[in-house]
Design a protein around this motif. Sequence first.
Motif, short mmCIF file in Angstrom:
data_model
loop_
_atom_site.label_atom_id
_atom_site.label_comp_id
_atom_site.label_asym_id
_atom_site.label_seq_id
_atom_site.Cartn_x
_atom_site.Cartn_y
_atom_site.Cartn_z
N GLU A 80 0.86 -1.19 0.00
CA GLU A 80 0.00 0.00 0.00
C GLU A 80 0.89 1.23 0.00
O GLU A 80 1.87 1.31 0.74
N ALA A 81 0.59 2.19 -0.87
CA ALA A 81 1.24 3.49 -0.86
C ALA A 81 0.19 4.53 -1.26
O ALA A 81 0.38 5.29 -2.20
N MET A 82 -0.95 4.47 -0.55
CA MET A 82 -2.10 5.34 -0.87
C MET A 82 -2.40 5.23 -2.37
O MET A 82 -2.46 4.13 -2.91
N ALA A 88 3.74 0.82 -6.28
CA ALA A 88 4.41 0.11 -5.18
C ALA A 88 4.42 -1.38 -5.49
O ALA A 88 5.45 -2.06 -5.32
N ASN A 243 9.66 10.45 -1.13
CA ASN A 243 8.61 10.90 -0.21
C ASN A 243 8.75 12.37 0.08
O ASN A 243 9.81 12.95 -0.10
N TYR A 245 7.09 15.40 3.20
CA TYR A 245 6.47 15.48 4.51
C TYR A 245 5.02 14.98 4.50
O TYR A 245 4.25 15.33 3.60
N ALA A 246 4.66 14.20 5.51
CA ALA A 246 3.28 13.78 5.69
C ALA A 246 2.42 15.01 6.02
O ALA A 246 1.28 15.13 5.56
N TYR A 378 3.99 10.33 -1.52
CA TYR A 378 4.80 9.38 -2.27
C TYR A 378 4.83 9.84 -3.73
O TYR A 378 3.82 10.34 -4.23
N TYR A 380 6.27 8.05 -7.55
CA TYR A 380 6.97 7.00 -8.29
C TYR A 380 7.08 7.43 -9.75
O TYR A 380 6.11 7.97 -10.31
N TYR B 61 -2.62 5.37 7.36
CA TYR B 61 -1.50 5.31 6.41
C TYR B 61 -0.22 5.65 7.17
O TYR B 61 0.30 6.76 7.05
N ALA B 63 2.97 4.79 6.97
CA ALA B 63 4.32 4.84 6.39
C ALA B 63 4.86 6.27 6.23
O ALA B 63 5.98 6.55 6.65
N PRO B 64 4.10 7.20 5.63
CA PRO B 64 4.65 8.56 5.49
C PRO B 64 4.90 9.24 6.83
O PRO B 64 5.80 10.07 6.95
N LEU B 65 4.12 8.88 7.84
CA LEU B 65 4.33 9.46 9.17
C LEU B 65 5.62 8.96 9.79
O LEU B 65 6.37 9.71 10.40
N ALA B 67 8.14 7.89 8.09
CA ALA B 67 9.19 8.51 7.28
C ALA B 67 9.48 9.92 7.79
O ALA B 67 10.64 10.27 8.09
N GLU B 68 8.44 10.72 7.92
CA GLU B 68 8.62 12.10 8.34
C GLU B 68 9.25 12.20 9.73
O GLU B 68 10.22 12.92 9.94
N VAL B 75 10.75 6.02 1.46
CA VAL B 75 9.91 4.95 2.02
C VAL B 75 8.83 4.65 0.99
O VAL B 75 7.75 5.22 1.03
N MET B 77 6.80 2.23 0.35
CA MET B 77 5.53 1.52 0.59
C MET B 77 5.40 0.96 1.99
O MET B 77 6.36 0.84 2.73
#
Lengths: 386, 386
Positions: A80-82, A88, A243, A245-246, A378, A380, B61, B63-65, B67-68, B75, B77
């Motif tokens: 999963e990558a949104m 992904a 990536n 920032y979230a 994300y 790609y 979700y 993963a991005p959190l 990562a940040e 990151v 996925m």
Amino acid sequence: MIMKVAIIGVGNSKFGKRDDVSVQELAWESIREAFNDAGITQKDIDYTVVGSTAYRGVELYPAPLVAEYSGITNVPMRVEAMCATGLAAALSAYTAVASGLADIAMAVGVDKMTEVDTATSLAIGGRGGNYQWEYNFYGTTFPTYYALYATRHMAVYGTTEEQMAMVAVKAHENASLNPKAHFQKKVSIEEVLKSRVISWPIKLLDSSPITDGSATAIFASESKVKELKIETPIWVTGIGYANDYAYVAKRGEWTGFKATVDASRQAYKMAKISPKDVEVATVHDAFTIAEIMGYEDLGFVEKGQGGKFVEEGQSKKGGKIGVNLYGGLKAKGHPLGATGLSMIYEITKELRDESGNLQHPLKNYIGLVHNVGGTGHYAYVMVMRR
Amino acid sequence: MIMKVAIIGVGNSKFGKRDDVSVQELAWESIREAFNDAGITQKDIDYTVVGSTAYRGVELYPAPLVAEYSGITNVPMRVEAMCATGLAAALSAYTAVASGLADIAMAVGVDKMTEVDTATSLAIGGRGGNYQWEYNFYGTTFPTYYALYATRHMAVYGTTEEQMAMVAVKAHENASLNPKAHFQKKVSIEEVLKSRVISWPIKLLDSSPITDGSATAIFASESKVKELKIETPIWVTGIGYANDYAYVAKRGEWTGFKATVDASRQAYKMAKISPKDVEVATVHDAFTIAEIMGYEDLGFVEKGQGGKFVEEGQSKKGGKIGVNLYGGLKAKGHPLGATGLSMIYEITKELRDESGNLQHPLKNYIGLVHNVGGTGHYAYVMVMRR
């Protein structure tokens, strides 16, 4: 030195509101097409990855169901990558082959997004930002995030609502020739501009729909390509991911996605090409402003020139770079897990000269796929060559 | 020929009810430890994968959190394979390195499972089976599925409730020496047998707890191992993965997991070893019967001899094969995304002779990690050597 990996088979289900099928049946539609396309069956597959956000439907864990229904016994994971979940899955299958662990690896993307109502969907999308500081405090949803970028792009570069509308017009025109697209109806600039405002300047017809669908791509090593006598393998020559920032408020600039810039530069470097070599592409157009920013972040045009690029028809079929020729997220549809793999389906078909009415004229047969997760959380980029 | 890949750093957060931290803070606990262990920082990492079931907490979700919060910008996925999510992340990082795409790849596993109540947790677990035919019709939850296997194992092989209790006693004894374990309290056979029946013959003390935690493993190419002058790299010499029917009722036999048999044979073949070469292992003990079946399915003993193996103390520290020396899922805890990586942490520490009171005596320094997803829907086996 990275091992050569080719795409040898692709499949794409009919996109739309698919309450006629279960998740596993929907996945099988594209798997079956990819098997037939590659001329292989279940027993040839060493590794299968399922890309799915498991979009709040009844099945929380779709991968084993897809495995069982499709008769596959080696599906090690779901990824999963949104909204970038499809690429992904492609990266996962690609590395499985490039590592030598698998000779043939399959990436299956599937989501049934219409199982929840639109309000829930918007809430889930909002949680693709930062829950604690953004969704929870301000109620930000996906259109709101993209509206932030759109207004800033308009203020800094003079991009207009008309230019954004032109992205939608192009998408619907292309989709009208694609029987697998969610929408087959053309729209006019006036219709887009007069459609209901969701979060200004984003209107209903600037937005991609909530779609069910699946898409599949099969990756193989060079020796397998030879062994199977694949006529037109499509080689993955570059791949990049990055990536940002979230927490969107932390980002310096709201006129583009840094993650796209970073991912594309990695992919170009690996493929040893420059942006001007790209002839046909998919650009992640979750909202019309996203395609305009994508032209710029991918280096197709200078920063700020994206609006002009679409206005001049440069991204149409037969233009400088054919972009989203199958209808884009905007009109083909955007089933999160499938979207990136549907992009690979499209570029594979284009590079094989198999797109019929939607075929872009090609010289060097270089294509690009661009898939974004979240609002630039994300990105790609994959470069593909015949 | 698959490129050599080594584990160069590992980290494990304190397991337990961790309402003192957010998901990203919990992940950072093990990432920081792994960075320090490997002697590297964020800038050295080419690829990070987050293993998480995103267990119905506020963050859908994660993963991005992660990562940040951790300052990582690549990151691509999140991966999920139910309870085998940790080894799915490990496989993803392993293939990223083995493909040549990354020199150093990190797998981070994290789940905050105590954010939902136990009833919800059981419902989510049940949906790890087949929603349509099992959970929805019969209300099957995880203890129920494992009870099916336990009763069948008792009927066919004469395995006893006492033998199952011995698995729990061993786990709690080991965990009492592991300050990072969820439980540090020893239990007696009588206490296990008298604990509340959940789904006969499975009792409360036969069951792994609902745990929050994170674990991290860093993988590197052979050239990076040399460049970084890693003193004791732990090599991944074999890896296998397999699936079984999602619909448990379709499976032929309820006395073991076919997926474990298949995955282990792949891993042994790749590592060029036989089961009798394994000296120290983690075996997926979600319930006590699972460890007994695991001994058999992994080939440590003949089918049906698993109960006897634990009864004779063969799987204790200093026994024939030291199994779950850090406390197992049963007493160390079972935070789904972290579990498999915590297993890799444990076997890495054992193979480095760094386990202190929990150190198993080793001759050839061959270890094995076994991680199951769902009730045998997924199985992973990894062989590791000093």
